[in-house]
Enzyme design. Structure first.
Site, PDB file in Angstrom:
ATOM      1  N   GLY A  11       0.832  -1.213   0.000  1.00  0.00           N
ATOM      2  CA  GLY A  11       0.000   0.000   0.000  1.00  0.00           C
ATOM      3  C   GLY A  11       0.861   1.255   0.000  1.00  0.00           C
ATOM      4  O   GLY A  11       1.882   1.306   0.682  1.00  0.00           O
ATOM      5  N   ARG A  72       0.898  -4.916  -5.509  1.00  0.00           N
ATOM      6  CA  ARG A  72       1.057  -6.163  -4.767  1.00  0.00           C
ATOM      7  C   ARG A  72       1.284  -7.221  -5.832  1.00  0.00           C
ATOM      8  O   ARG A  72       0.575  -7.268  -6.830  1.00  0.00           O
ATOM      9  CB  ARG A  72      -0.184  -6.439  -3.919  1.00  0.00           C
ATOM     10  CG  ARG A  72      -0.339  -5.353  -2.835  1.00  0.00           C
ATOM     11  CD  ARG A  72      -1.263  -5.785  -1.715  1.00  0.00           C
ATOM     12  NE  ARG A  72      -1.147  -4.876  -0.584  1.00  0.00           N
ATOM     13  CZ  ARG A  72      -1.988  -3.861  -0.334  1.00  0.00           C
ATOM     14  NH1 ARG A  72      -3.008  -3.634  -1.135  1.00  0.00           N
ATOM     15  NH2 ARG A  72      -1.804  -3.096   0.711  1.00  0.00           N
ATOM     16  N   ASP A 103       5.895  -5.075   5.890  1.00  0.00           N
ATOM     17  CA  ASP A 103       6.629  -6.315   6.198  1.00  0.00           C
ATOM     18  C   ASP A 103       6.563  -7.357   5.082  1.00  0.00           C
ATOM     19  O   ASP A 103       7.495  -8.136   4.905  1.00  0.00           O
ATOM     20  CB  ASP A 103       6.246  -6.881   7.562  1.00  0.00           C
ATOM     21  CG  ASP A 103       4.759  -7.096   7.730  1.00  0.00           C
ATOM     22  OD1 ASP A 103       4.012  -6.887   6.751  1.00  0.00           O
ATOM     23  OD2 ASP A 103       4.349  -7.485   8.838  1.00  0.00           O
ATOM     24  N   THR A 125       4.309   2.579   5.526  1.00  0.00           N
ATOM     25  CA  THR A 125       2.932   2.113   5.668  1.00  0.00           C
ATOM     26  C   THR A 125       2.210   2.987   6.684  1.00  0.00           C
ATOM     27  O   THR A 125       2.772   3.331   7.726  1.00  0.00           O
ATOM     28  CB  THR A 125       2.848   0.636   6.117  1.00  0.00           C
ATOM     29  OG1 THR A 125       1.505   0.356   6.558  1.00  0.00           O
ATOM     30  CG2 THR A 125       3.773   0.299   7.269  1.00  0.00           C
ATOM     31  N   ASP A 127      -0.056   2.019   8.545  1.00  0.00           N
ATOM     32  CA  ASP A 127      -0.538   1.192   9.655  1.00  0.00           C
ATOM     33  C   ASP A 127       0.365   1.225  10.890  1.00  0.00           C
ATOM     34  O   ASP A 127      -0.057   0.832  11.979  1.00  0.00           O
ATOM     35  CB  ASP A 127      -0.690  -0.270   9.209  1.00  0.00           C
ATOM     36  CG  ASP A 127      -1.637  -0.437   8.035  1.00  0.00           C
ATOM     37  OD1 ASP A 127      -2.503   0.444   7.848  1.00  0.00           O
ATOM     38  OD2 ASP A 127      -1.501  -1.430   7.300  1.00  0.00           O
ATOM     39  N   ASP A 129       2.647  -0.787  11.610  1.00  0.00           N
ATOM     40  CA  ASP A 129       2.688  -2.150  12.147  1.00  0.00           C
ATOM     41  C   ASP A 129       4.036  -2.837  11.925  1.00  0.00           C
ATOM     42  O   ASP A 129       4.101  -4.062  11.810  1.00  0.00           O
ATOM     43  CB  ASP A 129       1.543  -2.985  11.545  1.00  0.00           C
ATOM     44  CG  ASP A 129       1.629  -3.060  10.022  1.00  0.00           C
ATOM     45  OD1 ASP A 129       2.433  -2.325   9.421  1.00  0.00           O
ATOM     46  OD2 ASP A 129       0.878  -3.863   9.435  1.00  0.00           O
ATOM     47  N   ARG A 171      -5.331  -2.276   8.911  1.00  0.00           N
ATOM     48  CA  ARG A 171      -5.297  -3.727   8.657  1.00  0.00           C
ATOM     49  C   ARG A 171      -5.527  -4.479   9.966  1.00  0.00           C
ATOM     50  O   ARG A 171      -6.540  -4.264  10.595  1.00  0.00           O
ATOM     51  CB  ARG A 171      -3.981  -4.124   7.999  1.00  0.00           C
ATOM     52  CG  ARG A 171      -4.138  -5.392   7.153  1.00  0.00           C
ATOM     53  CD  ARG A 171      -2.867  -5.805   6.502  1.00  0.00           C
ATOM     54  NE  ARG A 171      -2.457  -4.887   5.453  1.00  0.00           N
ATOM     55  CZ  ARG A 171      -1.834  -5.235   4.347  1.00  0.00           C
ATOM     56  NH1 ARG A 171      -1.553  -6.502   4.145  1.00  0.00           N
ATOM     57  NH2 ARG A 171      -1.480  -4.361   3.458  1.00  0.00           N
TER      58      ARG A 171
END
Ligand code: ADP
Ligand code: F6P
Length: 320
Positions: A11, A72, A103, A125, A127, A129, A171
């Protein structure tokens, strides 16, 4: 002259352009040939790339998205896909690649590094994360966007004495929801990392604040939990407060990056190329307590990130 590549994968995130700019400028200034690879690993497999110069990255530092496009790429995960990418690297003489992504993208970078192409990952990202990194590129901008959007929703929620249940991205992670939720003064914040009881943590909290004359409510729900439409129905039925559900969606991923994201991305891009100049690969660049550091990709992928429960508890203590 040594040749390196740069790609964005997974993303997109605001600030990726600032990272590309830093990679290209640092590489070129240090005598490297820098290839811009389009659409992530897809472009690497098909050889869709072009040589970049100092001016290729003019006027992008303030733009969201990624000038190299992103994708992707399921094919890259296969043995054949990886081999295609390795063949292209050999043809072009590409000795290193800076991979800007999350990741999943770092797993690809690890596979290439194991085959002899030095890769350095930069966490890009919204996120947040990535376990080894306090602030991933795009996270700060996304939080600010969420805050601005929810502030707008609040205006109308307040005017109608309503409740708004708002789903934010992330996510499987709740960092965006937790921190943006604090910033917008949400009555309840639901995230996947913390078990919740809908009756206790939403309905009862709303009832308690109703007793102190509160009439409008913002409930922030992480994407990893979802179900905001059903929650809105439940809230309306149980509290009598008219309730609307809002899914903020991809608006959270666009827009001009904040100062923090631009500076962080610039530092990380510069740092990543310095590693490649020293012949070091299979690393992830990260920000940790205000410093830029690097980790072995394998180690980085095996780290676990935890929600700070003190912050979670604080959020709920002050939003009653
Ligand atoms: P992100 O990088 O944001 O986590 P994805 O998980 O979609 O996003 O991964 C981006 C791309 O990285 C994938 O489309 C694929 O090409 C590559 N990738 C993901 N997982 C792996 C893996 N286990 N091994 C090799 N490559 C991977
Ligand atoms: O990883 C960034 C992210 O925006 C997540 O928050 C979200 O779950 C996902 O990507 C959405 O992906 P897509 O743009 O493919 O719908």
């Amino acid at each position: 002259m040594r040749t390196i590549g740069v790609l964005t994968s997974g993303g997109d995130a605001p600030g990726m352009n600032a990272a590309i700019r830093a990679v290209v400028r640092t590489g070129v200034q240090n005598g490297m040939r820098v290839m811009g690879i389009r659409r992530g690993y897809n472009g690497l497999m098909s050889g869709d790339m072009f040589e970049m110069n100092l001016r290729s990255v003019s006027d992008i530092i303030h733009r969201g998205g990624t000038m190299l496009y992103t994708a992707r790429s399921p094919e890259f995960k296969t043995e054949e896909g990886l081999q295609k990418a390795m063949d292209v690297c050999k043809q072009v003489g590409m000795e290193g690649i800076v991979v800007i992504g999350g990741d999943g993208s770092f797993r690809g970078a690890r596979d290439l590094s194991l085959r002899g192409v030095n890769c350095v990952g930069i966490p890009g990202t919204i996120d947040n994360d990535i376990a080894c990194c306090d602030y991933t590129i795009g996270y700060d901008t996304a939080m600010n966007t969420i805050m601005e959007m929810v502030d707008r929703v609040r205006d109308t929620t307040e005017s109608h004495d309503r409740c708004s249940v708002i789903e934010v991205m992330g996510r499987r992670a709740g960092y965006l929801a937790l921190h943006a939720g604090i910033a917008v003064g949400a009555t309840s914040i639901l995230i996947p990392e913390v078990e919740f009881d809908f009756q206790r943590d939403v309905i009862d909290r709303m009832r308690k604040t109703q007793q102190t004359d509160k009439k409008h409510f913002i409930i922030v729900v992480a994407e990893g939990i979802g179900g905001v439409a059903e929650m809105a129905e439940q809230i309306e039925a149980q509290t009598g407060v008219e309730t609307r559900a809002t899914v903020l969606g991809h608006v959270q991923r666009g827009g001009s990056p904040t100062v923090r994201d631009r500076v962080n991305a610039s530092k990380m891009g510069n740092y990543a190329v310095k590693l490649l100049l020293d012949g070091i690969g299979n690393r992830v660049v990260a920000s940790s307590k205000g410093e830029i550091v690097d980790y072995d990709i394998y180690e980085a992928l095996n780290m676990t990130k935890h929600i700070n429960m003190d912050v979670y508890k604080m959020a709920h203590e002050i939003s009653i």
